[in-house]
Design a protein around this motif. Structure first.
Motif, PDB file in Angstrom:
ATOM      1  N   ILE A 156       0.995  -1.419  -0.084  1.00  0.00           N
ATOM      2  CA  ILE A 156       0.036  -0.022  -0.339  1.00  0.00           C
ATOM      3  C   ILE A 156       1.151   1.358   0.247  1.00  0.00           C
ATOM      4  O   ILE A 156       0.778   2.147  -0.904  1.00  0.00           O
ATOM      5  N   ARG A 157       1.486   0.850   0.950  1.00  0.00           N
ATOM      6  CA  ARG A 157       2.774   2.395   1.713  1.00  0.00           C
ATOM      7  C   ARG A 157       3.514   2.369  -0.489  1.00  0.00           C
ATOM      8  O   ARG A 157       3.099   3.715  -0.926  1.00  0.00           O
ATOM      9  N   GLN A 158       4.372   1.611  -0.973  1.00  0.00           N
ATOM     10  CA  GLN A 158       4.834   1.908  -2.057  1.00  0.00           C
ATOM     11  C   GLN A 158       3.710   2.612  -3.697  1.00  0.00           C
ATOM     12  O   GLN A 158       3.910   3.755  -4.047  1.00  0.00           O
ATOM     13  N   LYS A 209       0.755   9.607  -5.506  1.00  0.00           N
ATOM     14  CA  LYS A 209       1.437  11.031  -4.658  1.00  0.00           C
ATOM     15  C   LYS A 209       1.697  11.525  -5.844  1.00  0.00           C
ATOM     16  O   LYS A 209       1.707  12.297  -5.600  1.00  0.00           O
ATOM     17  N   THR A 210       3.116  11.239  -6.747  1.00  0.00           N
ATOM     18  CA  THR A 210       3.812  11.660  -7.596  1.00  0.00           C
ATOM     19  C   THR A 210       3.748  12.038  -8.302  1.00  0.00           C
ATOM     20  O   THR A 210       3.836  13.605  -9.199  1.00  0.00           O
ATOM     21  N   ASN A 234      -6.706  11.418 -11.842  1.00  0.00           N
ATOM     22  CA  ASN A 234      -7.523  10.879 -13.226  1.00  0.00           C
ATOM     23  C   ASN A 234      -6.249   9.260 -12.514  1.00  0.00           C
ATOM     24  O   ASN A 234      -6.887   8.200 -13.456  1.00  0.00           O
ATOM     25  N   VAL A 235      -5.627   9.668 -12.004  1.00  0.00           N
ATOM     26  CA  VAL A 235      -4.912   8.103 -11.650  1.00  0.00           C
ATOM     27  C   VAL A 235      -4.506   8.420  -9.935  1.00  0.00           C
ATOM     28  O   VAL A 235      -4.631   8.928  -8.754  1.00  0.00           O
ATOM     29  N   GLY A 236      -5.382   6.545  -9.392  1.00  0.00           N
ATOM     30  CA  GLY A 236      -5.303   5.926  -7.871  1.00  0.00           C
ATOM     31  C   GLY A 236      -5.200   4.728  -8.190  1.00  0.00           C
ATOM     32  O   GLY A 236      -4.478   4.560  -8.677  1.00  0.00           O
ATOM     33  N   ARG A 277      -5.026   5.141   5.375  1.00  0.00           N
ATOM     34  CA  ARG A 277      -4.706   6.184   5.809  1.00  0.00           C
ATOM     35  C   ARG A 277      -4.134   7.071   5.573  1.00  0.00           C
ATOM     36  O   ARG A 277      -4.509   8.596   4.945  1.00  0.00           O
ATOM     37  N   GLN A 278      -2.810   6.474   4.433  1.00  0.00           N
ATOM     38  CA  GLN A 278      -2.203   7.455   4.301  1.00  0.00           C
ATOM     39  C   GLN A 278      -2.336   7.722   3.473  1.00  0.00           C
ATOM     40  O   GLN A 278      -1.965   8.657   1.993  1.00  0.00           O
ATOM     41  N   VAL A 279      -2.844   7.062   2.226  1.00  0.00           N
ATOM     42  CA  VAL A 279      -3.270   7.122   0.299  1.00  0.00           C
ATOM     43  C   VAL A 279      -3.935   8.786   0.545  1.00  0.00           C
ATOM     44  O   VAL A 279      -5.022   9.053   1.184  1.00  0.00           O
ATOM     45  N   PRO A 280      -3.519   9.355  -0.617  1.00  0.00           N
ATOM     46  CA  PRO A 280      -4.531  10.416  -0.829  1.00  0.00           C
ATOM     47  C   PRO A 280      -5.261  10.593  -0.314  1.00  0.00           C
ATOM     48  O   PRO A 280      -6.389  10.127  -1.022  1.00  0.00           O
ATOM     49  N   LYS A 281      -6.535  11.512  -0.285  1.00  0.00           N
ATOM     50  CA  LYS A 281      -7.938  11.488   0.391  1.00  0.00           C
ATOM     51  C   LYS A 281      -8.756  10.903  -1.120  1.00  0.00           C
ATOM     52  O   LYS A 281      -8.301  12.067  -2.063  1.00  0.00           O
TER      53      LYS A 281
END
Ligand code: ZN
Length: 280
Positions: free
Chosen positions: A153-155, A161-162, A167-169, A190-194
């Protein structure tokens, strides 16, 4: 959260899946690109639209465009053909997402995380540019098994995020993430952008050592295995995930069964999980 069906039964086809999904209460469907090609040999896109509507189903995502990292020219051309087809279909069918998957290749284990990061950002931005005029969105799906190059998930979250495009999630798949660290890292959701978790795949896992787990062989119905699904779904609700949860049941055992049995049982088992979260 509604319940979606992700097509995985070799014995079935798109028409049969749509009818069975309607019969057993699903409100949406993830269409497999191969099944769509097959369907379009004998039907038109407008027939598909009508049949989806008649069966009360919204299309959620196309599955999938795989092995997007470190492509040679031939591989990249194949990806583009498949991806562009999916983009066109997104527009015609009002299908919001295309699931895109990092590369499976044990030989990539000599790549550093930085190299994988850089390549993923570059490729996802290129695909994002192509998808944009069609209104299509990319849902990038990490797979925890060590043969895949983006695993956690983190990677995956740091990558999108970068990439920083509307249109990318992400797609988060319980089994695929469980293969990484037994989902002990699920708080990272919880760290994934909203708003960046676009698609959730639900399933369960056999009780095997993580290093023996195969993401497409050891899946079970939700609730029948060892994945802490209630906790996982609760976090997803808390971070504002509102799309349907989508049942994805790769496993040779399921493929041998009648599609109707799996679609019916899968709905009941998924609904039970959703209900237990709602009352707890
Ligand atoms: Zn999945």
């Amino acid at each position: 959260m509604g319940i979606c069906y992700n097509e995985t039964m070799d014995k079935s086809n798109l028409l049969m899946d749509m009818e069975l999904c309607h019969k057993y209460g699903y409100d949406s469907i993830e269409i497999r690109i191969e099944y769509l090609w097959d369907y379009l040999k004998t039907h038109s896109v407008s027939e598909l639209k009508e049949t989806l509507e008649k069966n009360g189903l919204s299309p959620l995502a196309f599955n999938s465009v795989d092995n997007i990292n470190f492509c040679n020219e031939t591989q990249w051309k194949e990806i583009l053909d498949r991806f562009q087809f999916a983009c066109k279909m997104c527009k015609e069918l009002d299908n919001p997402y295309i699931v895109v998957v990092p590369t499976e290749d044990a030989a990539l284990s000599d790549k550093t995380e930085d190299e994988i990061f850089e390549d993923s950002v570059k490729v996802l931005r290129t695909l994002s540019d192509i998808a944009e005029p069609y209104g299509a969105k990319l849902a990038f799906e990490p797979i925890g098994n060590s043969r895949w190059c983006v695993r956690s998930i983190r990677q995956a979250s740091e990558i999108i995020k970068t990439v920083d495009r509307d249109n990318v999630g992400l797609t988060v798949d319980a089994m695929n993430l469980y293969c990484y660290a037994g989902l002990k890292d699920m708080e990272d959701l919880r760290q994934v952008p909203k708003g960046k978790i676009f698609v959730v795949h639900i399933n369960d896992s056999m009780d095997l050592p993580l290093e023996e787990l195969e993401p497409e062989q050891h899946r079970l119905y939700p609730g029948d295995g060892v994945i802490p699904l209630e906790e996982f779904c609760k976090i997803l609700m808390e971070v504002g995930y509102e799309n349907p949860v989508s049942l994805e049941l790769f496993n040779p055992v399921f493929s041998e069964q009648e599609p109707e049995t799996v679609i019916r049982e899968g709905f009941g088992k998924t609904k039970k999980i959703m209900e237990s979260i709602a009352i707890s």
